[in-house]
Design a protein around this motif. Sequence first.
Motif, short mmCIF file in Angstrom:
data_model
loop_
_atom_site.label_atom_id
_atom_site.label_comp_id
_atom_site.label_asym_id
_atom_site.label_seq_id
_atom_site.Cartn_x
_atom_site.Cartn_y
_atom_site.Cartn_z
N SER A 121 38.66 -55.62 -44.06
CA SER A 121 38.17 -54.98 -45.27
C SER A 121 37.38 -53.72 -44.94
O SER A 121 37.31 -52.78 -45.75
CB SER A 121 37.28 -55.94 -46.06
OG SER A 121 38.00 -57.10 -46.40
N LEU A 122 36.78 -53.68 -43.76
CA LEU A 122 36.04 -52.48 -43.36
C LEU A 122 37.00 -51.32 -43.12
O LEU A 122 36.63 -50.16 -43.32
CB LEU A 122 35.22 -52.76 -42.10
CG LEU A 122 34.18 -53.88 -42.20
CD1 LEU A 122 33.31 -53.92 -40.95
CD2 LEU A 122 33.31 -53.70 -43.44
N ILE A 123 38.23 -51.64 -42.70
CA ILE A 123 39.24 -50.58 -42.55
C ILE A 123 39.54 -49.96 -43.91
O ILE A 123 39.60 -48.74 -44.06
CB ILE A 123 40.52 -51.16 -41.93
CG1 ILE A 123 40.25 -51.71 -40.54
CG2 ILE A 123 41.62 -50.10 -41.90
CD1 ILE A 123 41.44 -52.42 -39.92
N THR A 124 39.70 -50.83 -44.92
CA THR A 124 39.97 -50.33 -46.27
C THR A 124 38.81 -49.46 -46.75
O THR A 124 39.03 -48.39 -47.34
CB THR A 124 40.19 -51.50 -47.24
OG1 THR A 124 41.15 -52.39 -46.69
CG2 THR A 124 40.66 -51.01 -48.59
N ALA A 125 37.57 -49.93 -46.51
CA ALA A 125 36.40 -49.17 -46.95
C ALA A 125 36.31 -47.83 -46.22
O ALA A 125 35.97 -46.80 -46.82
CB ALA A 125 35.14 -50.00 -46.71
N GLN A 126 36.59 -47.83 -44.92
CA GLN A 126 36.55 -46.58 -44.16
C GLN A 126 37.61 -45.61 -44.67
O GLN A 126 37.35 -44.41 -44.83
CB GLN A 126 36.78 -46.88 -42.68
CG GLN A 126 36.75 -45.62 -41.81
CD GLN A 126 37.01 -45.93 -40.34
OE1 GLN A 126 37.20 -47.08 -39.96
NE2 GLN A 126 37.03 -44.90 -39.52
N ARG A 132 24.53 -49.52 -44.89
CA ARG A 132 23.80 -48.64 -43.97
C ARG A 132 24.53 -47.31 -43.80
O ARG A 132 23.91 -46.27 -43.58
CB ARG A 132 23.63 -49.32 -42.61
CG ARG A 132 22.56 -50.41 -42.58
CD ARG A 132 22.24 -50.82 -41.15
NE ARG A 132 23.38 -51.43 -40.48
CZ ARG A 132 23.66 -52.73 -40.52
NH1 ARG A 132 22.86 -53.55 -41.19
NH2 ARG A 132 24.71 -53.20 -39.88
N GLU A 133 25.87 -47.36 -43.90
CA GLU A 133 26.66 -46.14 -43.69
C GLU A 133 26.86 -45.34 -44.97
O GLU A 133 27.57 -44.33 -44.96
CB GLU A 133 28.02 -46.54 -43.09
CG GLU A 133 27.91 -47.11 -41.67
CD GLU A 133 29.23 -47.66 -41.16
OE1 GLU A 133 30.20 -47.71 -41.96
OE2 GLU A 133 29.30 -48.04 -39.98
N GLY A 134 26.27 -45.80 -46.08
CA GLY A 134 26.31 -44.99 -47.29
C GLY A 134 27.01 -45.61 -48.48
O GLY A 134 27.07 -45.00 -49.55
N GLU A 160 34.91 -43.81 -54.09
CA GLU A 160 33.63 -44.51 -54.11
C GLU A 160 33.77 -45.82 -53.32
O GLU A 160 34.80 -46.49 -53.39
CB GLU A 160 33.23 -44.84 -55.55
CG GLU A 160 32.99 -43.63 -56.44
CD GLU A 160 31.62 -43.00 -56.20
OE1 GLU A 160 30.82 -43.58 -55.42
OE2 GLU A 160 31.35 -41.95 -56.79
N VAL A 161 32.72 -46.16 -52.57
CA VAL A 161 32.71 -47.43 -51.83
C VAL A 161 31.50 -48.23 -52.26
O VAL A 161 30.37 -47.73 -52.25
CB VAL A 161 32.67 -47.20 -50.30
CG1 VAL A 161 32.66 -48.55 -49.56
CG2 VAL A 161 33.86 -46.36 -49.85
N PHE A 162 31.74 -49.48 -52.66
CA PHE A 162 30.69 -50.37 -53.13
C PHE A 162 30.67 -51.62 -52.25
O PHE A 162 31.71 -52.05 -51.74
CB PHE A 162 30.92 -50.81 -54.58
CG PHE A 162 31.21 -49.68 -55.53
CD1 PHE A 162 30.19 -48.93 -56.08
CD2 PHE A 162 32.52 -49.35 -55.86
CE1 PHE A 162 30.45 -47.89 -56.96
CE2 PHE A 162 32.80 -48.31 -56.73
CZ PHE A 162 31.76 -47.58 -57.29
N ALA A 163 29.49 -52.19 -52.07
CA ALA A 163 29.38 -53.41 -51.28
C ALA A 163 28.35 -54.34 -51.91
O ALA A 163 27.30 -53.90 -52.37
CB ALA A 163 28.98 -53.09 -49.84
#
Length: 372
Positions: free
Chosen positions: A250-255, A284-286, A263-266
């Motif tokens: 999922s971090l690949i998708t977010a990146q 932490r990365e925004g 927009e990226v939400f967590a």
Amino acid sequence: MQDTDPHAAASVFATLADWIRLEQAGGVGGRTARQLLAHLGSPAAIFQAGARVLAELVTPAQLRALCAPPSPELVRLLEATQAWLRQPSHHILTLHDPAYPALLAALPDPPLLLYIKGRIDLLARPLVAVVGSRNASMQGKAHAEGFARALSDAGLTVVSGMALGVDTAAHEGALAGAGSTIAVIGTGIDRVYPARNRALAHRIAQHGCIVSEYALGTPPVAANFPRRNRIISGLSAGVLVVEAAAESGSLITAQLAAEQGREVFAIPGSIHSALAKGCHQLIREGAQLVETVDEVLAALRVSPLAMPSTAAEPEAVDDIVLSALGHDPVCIDALLERVGGDAGMLGGRLLELELAGLVEQLPGGRVQRVCR
């Protein structure tokens, strides 16, 4: 593609066959194919250009692949694809098709072809992705389903990858809402993976749509799933990550979403949960920390309409075990110290709470409260 005029249908498929032939040309790849399209205009023009023209644009190995006559395997694929297209609600969009999603076409590496099963109109609607861990906790699945349903009720179509865990919960929530859902898969569109989601895939094809860039018959290959993530994010205005371990796909998708200007939400979680590490890293990365759907809708400039909030509302707690649990994972021994009594009493009460969906057993002999 359903056309009552057989001659017109044959002409349309002849054009499409050139696209499939280009996409299947060994060693050519998407980047070279797009460069050839930019130079020559269409797949038909590429195959009609001749070896002398193509030799200036591609490598010798690519030249041989482009000049070779269609193989028996390709002929069988074209026949199967033509038969597949005759079925209701089956579509293929080429990169040059006016109906090809504009956000996806703007990517540096858009798919040459999109195979679509279901409601093709959904690709033109406002889309938001909801992704997360395959091995999601009960809490993560509850978040995914609740957020997806509220996003669906707000008029958004929810995009995910039809994997187990968060993806499955997101599709289920979106289907339960007023809107719908899109599943982007990493196999041929005539395959269902994982097999456990066969019934879900049928419902999505009926009420939403399934999308793949891979040719019919493509089996589940590990490398194809991270690659399809660029489509999940590329179709969407934003990506919501519900739960993700530190090395989650999922971090690949977010990146990819961040690189694409989305927009990226967590959703944050417990500092003791391995499934929260990825979301905390994104924050932490925004990435925008979100606790309610309204925060997602505000960032996407979508009116929340009239819908129930998915914020975790304070609940009346009259159970000593739930009170002692709090909201972080806790081991049984520590919980026993908090509540007193004996281990048998605690074990029985935890079983009752688990059956009621209020408590989840975690690896390592820990338990966690589930908020819905």
